[in-house]
Design a protein around this motif. Structure first.
Motif, mmCIF file in Angstrom:
data_model
loop_
_atom_site.group_PDB
_atom_site.id
_atom_site.type_symbol
_atom_site.label_atom_id
_atom_site.label_comp_id
_atom_site.label_asym_id
_atom_site.label_seq_id
_atom_site.Cartn_x
_atom_site.Cartn_y
_atom_site.Cartn_z
ATOM 1 N N PRO A 59 22.215 20.155 -0.216
ATOM 2 C CA PRO A 59 21.812 19.778 1.144
ATOM 3 C C PRO A 59 20.335 20.058 1.407
ATOM 4 C CG PRO A 59 23.941 20.843 1.197
ATOM 5 C CD PRO A 59 23.435 20.984 -0.209
ATOM 6 N N GLU A 60 19.672 19.077 1.992
ATOM 7 C CA GLU A 60 18.271 19.112 2.421
ATOM 8 C C GLU A 60 17.268 19.072 1.263
ATOM 9 O OE1 GLU A 60 18.132 18.481 5.392
ATOM 10 O OE2 GLU A 60 20.038 19.254 6.137
ATOM 11 N N LYS A 61 17.739 18.986 0.035
ATOM 12 C CA LYS A 61 16.828 18.890 -1.102
ATOM 13 C C LYS A 61 16.469 17.424 -1.337
ATOM 14 C CE LYS A 61 16.492 19.649 -6.108
ATOM 15 N NZ LYS A 61 17.207 20.096 -7.328
ATOM 16 N N ILE A 62 15.187 17.135 -1.512
ATOM 17 C CA ILE A 62 14.754 15.761 -1.758
ATOM 18 C C ILE A 62 15.114 15.357 -3.190
ATOM 19 C CG2 ILE A 62 12.797 14.173 -1.865
ATOM 20 C CD1 ILE A 62 11.402 15.889 0.225
ATOM 21 N N GLU A 63 15.840 14.262 -3.307
ATOM 22 C CA GLU A 63 16.258 13.773 -4.622
ATOM 23 C C GLU A 63 16.029 12.267 -4.711
ATOM 24 O OE1 GLU A 63 19.588 15.341 -6.671
ATOM 25 O OE2 GLU A 63 20.124 16.669 -4.999
ATOM 26 N N THR B 91 0.822 -1.203 0.000
ATOM 27 C CA THR B 91 0.000 0.000 0.000
ATOM 28 C C THR B 91 0.857 1.253 0.000
ATOM 29 O OG1 THR B 91 -1.660 -1.187 1.303
ATOM 30 C CG2 THR B 91 -1.861 1.216 1.188
ATOM 31 N N LYS B 92 0.542 2.185 -0.862
ATOM 32 C CA LYS B 92 1.284 3.442 -0.925
ATOM 33 C C LYS B 92 1.054 4.222 0.368
ATOM 34 C CE LYS B 92 2.262 7.305 -4.033
ATOM 35 N NZ LYS B 92 1.932 7.971 -5.321
ATOM 36 N N PRO B 93 2.104 4.809 0.943
ATOM 37 C CA PRO B 93 1.946 5.520 2.218
ATOM 38 C C PRO B 93 1.070 6.757 2.078
ATOM 39 C CG PRO B 93 4.157 5.840 1.332
ATOM 40 C CD PRO B 93 3.503 4.794 0.494
ATOM 41 N N ALA B 94 0.381 7.079 3.151
ATOM 42 C CA ALA B 94 -0.461 8.271 3.191
ATOM 43 C C ALA B 94 0.260 9.358 3.977
ATOM 44 C CB ALA B 94 -1.806 7.938 3.836
ATOM 45 N N GLY B 95 -0.288 10.552 3.962
ATOM 46 C CA GLY B 95 0.292 11.643 4.743
ATOM 47 C C GLY B 95 1.389 12.369 3.975
ATOM 48 N N THR B 96 1.932 13.413 4.604
ATOM 49 C CA THR B 96 2.976 14.221 3.992
ATOM 50 C C THR B 96 4.152 14.378 4.941
ATOM 51 O OG1 THR B 96 1.955 16.256 4.819
ATOM 52 C CG2 THR B 96 1.311 15.522 2.602
ATOM 53 N N VAL C 281 16.102 -6.655 -8.445
ATOM 54 C CA VAL C 281 15.311 -5.836 -7.541
ATOM 55 C C VAL C 281 15.711 -4.378 -7.777
ATOM 56 C CG1 VAL C 281 14.854 -5.258 -5.133
ATOM 57 C CG2 VAL C 281 15.111 -7.656 -5.822
ATOM 58 N N THR C 282 14.733 -3.486 -7.829
ATOM 59 C CA THR C 282 15.003 -2.062 -8.014
ATOM 60 C C THR C 282 14.747 -1.308 -6.722
ATOM 61 O OG1 THR C 282 14.367 -2.162 -10.350
ATOM 62 C CG2 THR C 282 14.384 0.011 -9.312
ATOM 63 N N ALA C 283 15.727 -0.534 -6.295
ATOM 64 C CA ALA C 283 15.571 0.364 -5.156
ATOM 65 C C ALA C 283 15.263 1.749 -5.707
ATOM 66 C CB ALA C 283 16.838 0.395 -4.321
ATOM 67 N N ASP C 284 14.134 2.309 -5.307
ATOM 68 C CA ASP C 284 13.704 3.635 -5.764
ATOM 69 C C ASP C 284 13.528 4.495 -4.513
ATOM 70 O OD1 ASP C 284 12.635 5.828 -6.979
ATOM 71 O OD2 ASP C 284 11.076 4.757 -8.085
ATOM 72 N N ILE C 285 14.596 5.192 -4.152
ATOM 73 C CA ILE C 285 14.678 5.871 -2.864
ATOM 74 C C ILE C 285 14.547 7.382 -3.038
ATOM 75 C CG2 ILE C 285 16.097 6.227 -0.805
ATOM 76 C CD1 ILE C 285 15.186 3.310 -1.271
ATOM 77 N N LEU C 286 13.665 7.993 -2.260
ATOM 78 C CA LEU C 286 13.563 9.445 -2.192
ATOM 79 C C LEU C 286 14.262 9.880 -0.912
ATOM 80 C CD1 LEU C 286 12.058 10.932 -4.475
ATOM 81 C CD2 LEU C 286 11.208 8.598 -4.151
ATOM 82 N N THR C 287 15.270 10.722 -1.051
ATOM 83 C CA THR C 287 16.130 11.025 0.083
ATOM 84 C C THR C 287 16.553 12.483 0.089
ATOM 85 O OG1 THR C 287 18.180 10.374 1.200
ATOM 86 C CG2 THR C 287 18.216 10.404 -1.197
ATOM 87 N N SER C 288 16.886 12.970 1.261
ATOM 88 C CA SER C 288 17.613 14.228 1.383
ATOM 89 C C SER C 288 18.754 13.992 2.354
ATOM 90 C CB SER C 288 16.710 15.361 1.878
ATOM 91 O OG SER C 288 16.390 15.197 3.254
ATOM 92 N N HIS D 82 8.907 8.613 2.977
ATOM 93 C CA HIS D 82 7.866 7.624 2.681
ATOM 94 C C HIS D 82 6.503 8.261 2.945
ATOM 95 C CE1 HIS D 82 8.691 7.314 6.963
ATOM 96 N NE2 HIS D 82 9.779 6.584 6.756
ATOM 97 N N ASP D 83 6.094 9.116 2.006
ATOM 98 C CA ASP D 83 4.774 9.735 2.099
ATOM 99 C C ASP D 83 4.115 9.713 0.721
ATOM 100 O OD1 ASP D 83 5.744 12.025 0.626
ATOM 101 O OD2 ASP D 83 6.566 12.815 2.491
ATOM 102 N N THR D 84 2.952 10.289 0.623
ATOM 103 C CA THR D 84 2.191 10.225 -0.624
ATOM 104 C C THR D 84 2.952 10.823 -1.804
ATOM 105 O OG1 THR D 84 0.117 10.357 0.605
ATOM 106 C CG2 THR D 84 0.032 10.882 -1.749
ATOM 107 N N GLN D 85 3.625 11.943 -1.557
ATOM 108 C CA GLN D 85 4.326 12.622 -2.631
ATOM 109 C C GLN D 85 5.701 12.027 -2.897
ATOM 110 O OE1 GLN D 85 4.597 16.836 -2.071
ATOM 111 N NE2 GLN D 85 5.644 17.207 -4.021
ATOM 112 N N ASN D 86 6.378 11.619 -1.842
ATOM 113 C CA ASN D 86 7.737 11.066 -1.954
ATOM 114 C C ASN D 86 7.749 9.658 -1.372
ATOM 115 O OD1 ASN D 86 9.133 13.554 -2.955
ATOM 116 N ND2 ASN D 86 8.412 14.363 -0.992
ATOM 117 N N ALA D 87 7.284 8.725 -2.172
ATOM 118 C CA ALA D 87 7.103 7.347 -1.699
ATOM 119 C C ALA D 87 8.307 6.491 -2.100
ATOM 120 C CB ALA D 87 5.814 6.769 -2.270
ATOM 121 N N SER D 88 9.206 6.260 -1.163
ATOM 122 C CA SER D 88 10.331 5.364 -1.425
ATOM 123 C C SER D 88 9.816 3.938 -1.525
ATOM 124 C CB SER D 88 11.362 5.469 -0.300
ATOM 125 O OG SER D 88 11.924 6.762 -0.251
#
Length: 627
Positions: free
Chosen positions: A550-554, A415-420, A480-487, A612-618
């Motif tokens: 720094p601190e930018k989500i990529e 399930t895709k995570p909810a929230g921001t 396996v593919t890792a699709d990570i949203l990180t800052s 891990h949120d709705t917009q940036n779901a790792s």
């Protein structure tokens, strides 16, 4: 106790007599000859030839070209074929040939690591393909009673030379089996994975402090380089105290050419690209059997990707197939392959490979004996299920990519995570990097590829996400593919992603399948199925690295090498994420600097956030087999 010692004496005596019998048989039925074969540029390569005395029929030739020596030297000294399955080839009457490659041991010339393949040669240009061509041409014309058919095989670096042999396309070469072939030393094999430097393997392999492969050899010799040894037997301590790669380079001096070259080519430039063995997989004429190990710590990447390149570059090729078993580096050629470290398989997988795949392959193409109908396109052992599967293509046609999302509470769900603005975080401290193994030791273990990860899960700088207990088997076959949203708080960082099978708390192997006396507690075992590192600066390009803001989500997205594993009902799937894996991988200073020449003062802590949120779901994408 006396009874046990007596039984051990009896067993060892029986084994010794069997070996003596085989040794005597080889000497009675084979002759050994040592020759120098002249290449097109005049350089002579030292070659050992073991030929049957039987002249009643013509015999095929099976070659291994190696940088590791074709010892023992001397025509009265025989290689111990009787100690392994290669004895089967002697019983079949093969002419067995081993050659020291150019510039190594007793061969003349200048050695070059992963010498680039030259596709359109002019005049006397040489590469490993041309050296193979010239060698085969001489053998076919000068060895009495050969049948004109030649095969080539080899493991690891000899696997690289096997790939180059296939590219030579000498008409006598009918079958080639590159096994765990060195293929690309920047993207996935041995000394770099996704641009991250595999410190321990590279340093111990190349320097005089370790094995000394890179030591200069001014003239042909039968003596290997001397090793001065490590000052301590704790690799974590040794490499941490060296502080940086610049200091390690000082230990090598100016004598290790390839080490120095690696230090000057930090990115995937033309120098590295020329050394990609996949360049040599175009228009291959011989039948090809690629072989690899699912738990190969050195060249897991090479077999899969060289095979896929050969598939792409030779559409419609009649025989280009792959075998992947549950093995460490070269385990299919020695031992039983009944276990990998603590993980039991319940059968002799190495012998199965030898009898069902390799020997029939060469017998068919070099002797016209038997058939190869049992060798599918992809012959893969599924760990967890502990069974061989045959597929008409790789990845399997019935593979379906399924997304598993990282969740705020350490869950891993469909399930895709909810929230921001939801994230998990840790501090990556280069002064206290995450060890790749729990135990104190010097040499890199081969068992780390499947070892228990509970020690890492307990660290605050390792994130853990896991499913609920599985209600049905989940078999994963492919990358396996890792699709990570990180800052991150700095300008660079590494990302290590591990796919783990969590065993039930009360799990234990039945005595009937145990292959060792090991009594490691398997209840709750966190089996590493696949781990891989990605150097963050290469998230957009291996050729042109870029700093993080720094601190930018990529996004950091990458593929892990293929797995073939069944997560059984009652188990759980776990993902661990961390930013160091030491000293397997060198420490990232976590600043966008030249890692190969930076100072200890350049190493800083980095705050890593995994979103891990709705917009940036790792997420982790699993290639699940639907049967």
């Amino acid at each position: 106790m006396k009874r046990i010692l007596f039984l051990l004496f009896i067993v060892s005596t029986i084994v010794s007599k069997a070996e003596d019998k085989d040794s005597i048989w080889v000497r009675n039925n084979y002759t050994k000859k040592e020759v120098y074969i002249t290449m097109r540029d005049g350089v002579r390569l030292f070659t050992s030839i073991y030929a049957p005395k039987d002249m009643k029929e013509k015999h095929p030739v099976l070659i291994t070209r190696t940088p590791y020596s074709c010892r023992p030297y001397g025509e009265d000294k025989f290689s111990s074929f009787w100690d392994n399955y290669k004895m089967e080839y002697l019983k079949e009457g093969y002419i067995m040939v081993t050659q020291d490659v150019r510039g190594r041991w007793m061969s003349e010339g200048e050695y070059a690591d992963v010498r680039p393949f030259i596709p359109n040669k002019k005049g006397n240009e040489i590469d490993e393909a041309s050296d193979t061509y010239d060698t085969v041409d001489w053998l076919i014309k000068n060895i009495q009673n050969n049948n004109g058919n030649v095969g080539v095989f080899g493991i690891s670096y000899p696997g690289f030379y096997s790939t180059m042999a296939a590219a030579s396309n000498h008409p006598a070469i009918k079958a080639v089996s590159p096994q765990a072939p060195v293929t690309n030393w920047f993207i996935g094999d041995d000394f770099h994975h996704n641009g991250a430097f595999f410190l321990m393997d590279a340093f111990s392999f190349y320097t005089s402090v370790g094995w000394g492969f890179g030591a200069p050899r001014p003239k042909p010799t039968t003596e290997g380089p001397k090793s001065v040894g490590f000052p301590v037997k704790d690799n974590y301590k040794f490499y941490l105290e060296q502080e940086n790669l610049k200091n390690l380079t000082k230990l090598t001096g100016d004598t290790i050419k390839f080490w120095s070259e690696m230090m000057e080519h930090p990115n995937y430039d033309e120098w590295w690209q020329a050394r990609d063995a996949r360049n040599a997989t175009v228009d291959l004429k011989p039948a090809m059997l690629w072989v690899g190990g699912l738990f190969d710590a050195e060249d897991c990447w090479g077999a899969w990707n060289a095979y896929l390149a050969a598939e792409k570059n030779n559409p419609g090729k009649a025989f280009n197939k792959i075998v992947e078993g549950p093995w460490f580096h070269g385990q299919w050629a020695r031992g039983k392959g009944a276990n990998h470290g603590n993980i039991e398989f319940g059968s002799n997988t190495s012998e199965y490979y030898q009898q069902e795949f390799e020997i029939p392959f060469f017998n068919y193409y070099l002797k016209g004996k038997g058939n190869v109908s049992q060798i599918a396109e992809a012959n893969v052992y599924i760990t967890g299920a502990d069974e061989w599967k045959q597929f008409e293509q790789w990845p399997p046609a019935k593979k379906e990519d399924k997304t598993m999302y990282l969740q705020a509470n350490g869950k891993l769900t469909k399930t895709k995570p909810a929230g921001t603005k939801s994230f998990s975080e840790y501090v990556s401290d280069p002064t206290k990097p995450v060890p790749y193994e729990e135990h104190i030791h010097l040499s890199r273990t081969r068992e780390y590829m499947s070892n228990d990860q509970r020690f890492a899960a307990r660290r605050p700088d390792v994130l853990v996400f896991q499913t609920d207990t599985l209600t049905e088997d989940v078999t994963v076959t492919g990358n396996v593919t890792a699709d990570i949203l990180t800052s991150i708080s700095t300008t660079d960082a590494d990302f290590v992603v591990k796919i783990i099978d969590v065993f039930p708390d009360y799990f234990s192997y039945p005595d009937s399948i145990k292959s060792t006396e090991n009594n490691y507690p398997m209840g709750g075992y966190q089996m590493l199925v696949r781990g891989e590192v990605f150097r963050g600066r290469y998230r957009n390009s291996f050729e042109n690295p870029t700093a993080f803001t720094p601190e930018k989500i990529e996004k950091v997205k990458f593929e892990l090498p293929p797995i073939a594993h069944s997560f059984k009902k009652g188990h759980r799937i776990m993902v661990q994420i961390q930013s160091s894996w030491f000293p397997l991988v060198d420490r990232n200073p976590q600043q966008f600097v030249d890692i190969y020449h930076c100072d200890e003062s350049d190493f800083v802590k980095s705050e890593i956030k995994i979103f891990h949120d709705t917009q940036n779901a790792s997420k982790i994408i699993l290639p699940v087999l639907n049967e």
